[in-house]
Design a protein around this motif. Structure first.
Motif, short mmCIF file in Angstrom:
data_model
loop_
_atom_site.label_atom_id
_atom_site.label_comp_id
_atom_site.label_asym_id
_atom_site.label_seq_id
_atom_site.Cartn_x
_atom_site.Cartn_y
_atom_site.Cartn_z
N SER A 130 2.50 -7.79 2.16
CA SER A 130 2.54 -7.80 0.54
C SER A 130 3.87 -8.56 0.48
O SER A 130 4.03 -9.63 -0.20
CB SER A 130 2.64 -6.89 -0.34
OG SER A 130 1.80 -5.57 0.03
N SER A 165 0.71 -1.23 -0.04
CA SER A 165 -0.03 0.03 -0.06
C SER A 165 0.85 1.19 0.02
O SER A 165 0.36 2.42 -0.22
CB SER A 165 -0.97 0.19 1.44
OG SER A 165 -1.36 -1.33 1.61
N GLY A 166 2.16 1.12 0.40
CA GLY A 166 3.15 2.47 0.53
C GLY A 166 2.62 3.25 1.75
O GLY A 166 2.84 4.68 1.46
N THR A 167 2.26 2.56 2.65
CA THR A 167 1.88 3.43 4.05
C THR A 167 2.84 4.23 4.25
O THR A 167 3.09 5.35 4.95
CB THR A 167 1.41 2.24 4.86
OG1 THR A 167 0.53 1.65 4.46
CG2 THR A 167 0.59 3.24 6.27
N ASP A 209 7.29 -4.54 12.05
CA ASP A 209 6.03 -4.58 12.99
C ASP A 209 6.55 -5.10 14.35
O ASP A 209 7.25 -6.10 14.42
CB ASP A 209 5.17 -5.67 12.35
CG ASP A 209 4.59 -4.93 11.09
OD1 ASP A 209 4.32 -3.77 10.95
OD2 ASP A 209 4.22 -5.93 10.20
P1 ADP Z 1 2.33 -1.32 3.56
O1 ADP Z 1 3.45 -1.64 4.40
O2 ADP Z 1 2.63 -0.58 2.36
O3 ADP Z 1 0.94 -0.73 4.47
P2 ADP Z 1 1.02 -3.75 3.18
O4 ADP Z 1 -0.26 -3.28 2.41
O5 ADP Z 1 1.64 -4.98 2.61
O6 ADP Z 1 1.65 -2.67 2.74
O7 ADP Z 1 0.54 -3.78 4.74
C1 ADP Z 1 1.26 -4.68 5.60
C2 ADP Z 1 1.13 -4.08 6.71
O8 ADP Z 1 0.09 -3.74 7.08
C3 ADP Z 1 2.07 -4.87 7.78
O9 ADP Z 1 3.35 -4.75 7.62
C4 ADP Z 1 1.60 -4.03 8.95
O10 ADP Z 1 2.41 -3.07 9.54
C5 ADP Z 1 0.15 -3.79 8.58
N1 ADP Z 1 -0.65 -4.79 9.18
C6 ADP Z 1 -1.36 -6.08 8.27
N2 ADP Z 1 -2.22 -6.68 8.95
C7 ADP Z 1 -2.29 -6.22 10.32
C8 ADP Z 1 -2.74 -6.50 11.61
N3 ADP Z 1 -3.75 -7.39 11.49
N4 ADP Z 1 -2.57 -5.78 12.65
C9 ADP Z 1 -1.63 -4.77 12.54
N5 ADP Z 1 -1.00 -4.41 11.61
C10 ADP Z 1 -1.44 -4.82 10.36
#
Ligand code: ADP
Length: 445
Positions: free
Chosen positions: A236, A90-92, A302
């Motif tokens: 991802s 998602s590029g958060t 995380d």
């Molecule tokens: P981005 O890192 O750009 O958001 P993703 O869409 O791949 O990319 O999101 C993965 C991230 O989203 C994880 O590394 C984590 O930080 C967060 N995440 C995903 N699922 C959960 C969850 N159930 N609880 C907390 N954080 C989550």
């Protein structure tokens, strides 16, 4: 269980499987991915040094910056013509990273999502209202195919257009909903606003993930949607959603990591040293079976802990709820702060709901945090706040000021930081429009 044999595999057999898979993996990446050849050579690691899963700590980490440096396809182990799909994160936290899948990877993705949805309570024949975003984000499409694999009929609604979501939930009578926890809050609030009773819907299970959340949000969502809400986790780079999942009948005890495919470690965020089970640190994954873009010791950033649950229905290890991302951690006057720590405290106040924002500013050299939090919709209907109010405190402002002081004190006592608390009327804090919601507004330079 979707795959009982694997989900309940004896630990010794699981370790043997992981060992075989790790040996294969290191051979492949050393041969096919220049990044790993260089990283292994620099660390003096020979592929033959890796004999079992116990040797994993010898291997180098892979970080998000490595993916960006090798954008877009530097980590591929197969020719581009063998790819079956390409997604992006998602590029958060900056530029999105690219991830790619072979046919077998997509099969694996569906398998772990099917396991996850089954653990969340879904059963073949149910309808799945999928409100994760469709598109480059792995959430929507990943859950979609896993749902189909389990035998659900999947409604690909995607995020947003909340009114339409509610009409579809009411008309189709879906039993399962997947979305971010913050979007589940939005849907719950909208139901209330429109006076739609839960008997008009047929929801039973909510599978929530993609952002951190705590018990307060679980309670709010369970009440407002009439569901059992469980956590789905994923990223991802590892596969997408379905890396781990909380079982609906083991709520609050952590989420099973499907460790036959994704080997987890928790390491010290500063030194990278592996930590014992139960200790909090950075979650790291090695993808044991992914073909197109496997990763060795991927540093998720995380923060959580992992441990086995002897009472659990499955043998795989569980991870605790994610506290936050290491790079989302605020340092306020020397104290580390994740927004979920404040969220947990809000849960103790019946007068408040976990719709909140932390606004960080700088005054002079001092960091200031303001907690904006919404009063519950019922606030004012039951005036006796926890029975603490005296009969003299009839003035509404006095009650509110008392409430904000109590939350401020609780925060100071538990986290050690003084914060100003601003109570907001119902629906005054921005809500999720369908995707991930940022709870922190950092106005410092
Ligand atoms: P981005 O890192 O750009 O958001 P993703 O869409 O791949 O990319 O999101 C993965 C991230 O989203 C994880 O590394 C984590 O930080 C967060 N995440 C995903 N699922 C959960 C969850 N159930 N609880 C907390 N954080 C989550």
């Amino acid at each position: 269980m979707f795959n009982k044999e694997i989900e309940t595999l004896e630990l010794t057999e699981l370790r043997e499987l992981q060992s075989r898979r790790l040996v294969n993996l290191v051979n492949t990446v050393y041969e096919k991915v220049p990044f790993y050849k260089k990283a292994f050579d620099e660390k003096g690691i020979k592929v033959s040094d890796i004999k079992s899963i116990n040797d994993i700590h010898k291997l180098p980490f892979t970080k998000k910056t490595d993916l960006r440096d090798n954008y877009p396809f530097g980590f591929l182990t197969v020719p581009e013509s063998e790819l079956a799909r390409i997604h992006c994160s998602s590029g958060t936290t900056g530029k999105p990273t690219v991830v790619a899948y072979t046919e077998n990877d997509l099969e694996l993705f569906s398998e772990v999502v099917a396991r996850s949805l089954a653990a969340a309570g879904a059963k073949p024949g149910m309808k799945l209202h999928n409100a994760y975003g469709y598109g480059l984000f792995t959430g929507g499409i990943g859950v979609h195919y896993g749902g189909e694999k389990l035998g659900l009929s999947v409604i690909p609604v995607s995020g947003g257009m909340t009114e339409r979501q509610i009409n579809l939930l009411r008309d189709f009578k879906s039993e399962v909903i997947c979305c971010t926890p913050s979007y589940a809050q939005t849907i719950g609030a909208e139901l209330k606003k429109r006076g739609i009773s839960l008997s008009e819907l047929n929801l039973k299970y909510a599978v929530l993930g993609a952002e951190p959340w705590t018990e307060g949000i679980r309670q709010q969502v369970e009440e407002s949607l009439g569901v059992v809400a469980t956590n789905i986790f994923g990223l991802s780079e590892v596969i997408g959603p379905g890396v781990s999942q909380e079982a609906y009948d083991e709520k609050g005890t952590g989420s099973y990591i499907w460790e036959d495919h994704f080997f987890p470690e928790v390491v010290d965020r500063y030194t990278g040293e592996p930590l014992p089970y139960g200790e909090e640190g950075v979650l790291v994954f090695t993808t044991l079976t992914k073909e197109a873009m496997p990763f060795v010791r991927y540093w998720t950033n995380d923060i959580c802990s992992i441990d086995y649950d002897q009472q659990g229905s499955r043998t795989h290890i569980k991870m605790s709820a994610i506290k936050g991302r290491a790079d989302d951690m605020l340092i306020i006057r020397g104290v580390n702060l994740f927004h979920t720590q404040v969220e947990e405290l809000i849960h103790d106040f019946v007068e408040l709901v976990p719709n909140y924002q932390l606004v960080v500013t700088k005054q002079g050299i001092m960091d200031k945090v303001e907690v904006k939090v919404e009063l519950s919709q019922n606030y004012g209907k039951s005036q006796n706040v926890n029975g603490v109010l005296t009969s003299e405190m009839v003035n509404e402002n006095e009650k509110l000021s008392f409430l904000s002081k109590r939350l401020g004190k609780k925060i100071k006592d538990n986290i050690g930081i003084s914060m100003n608390v601003t109570l907001m009327a119902h629906n005054q804090i921005p809500k999720s429009e369908g995707g991930k919601l940022s709870r922190i507004v950092d106005l410092r330079e």
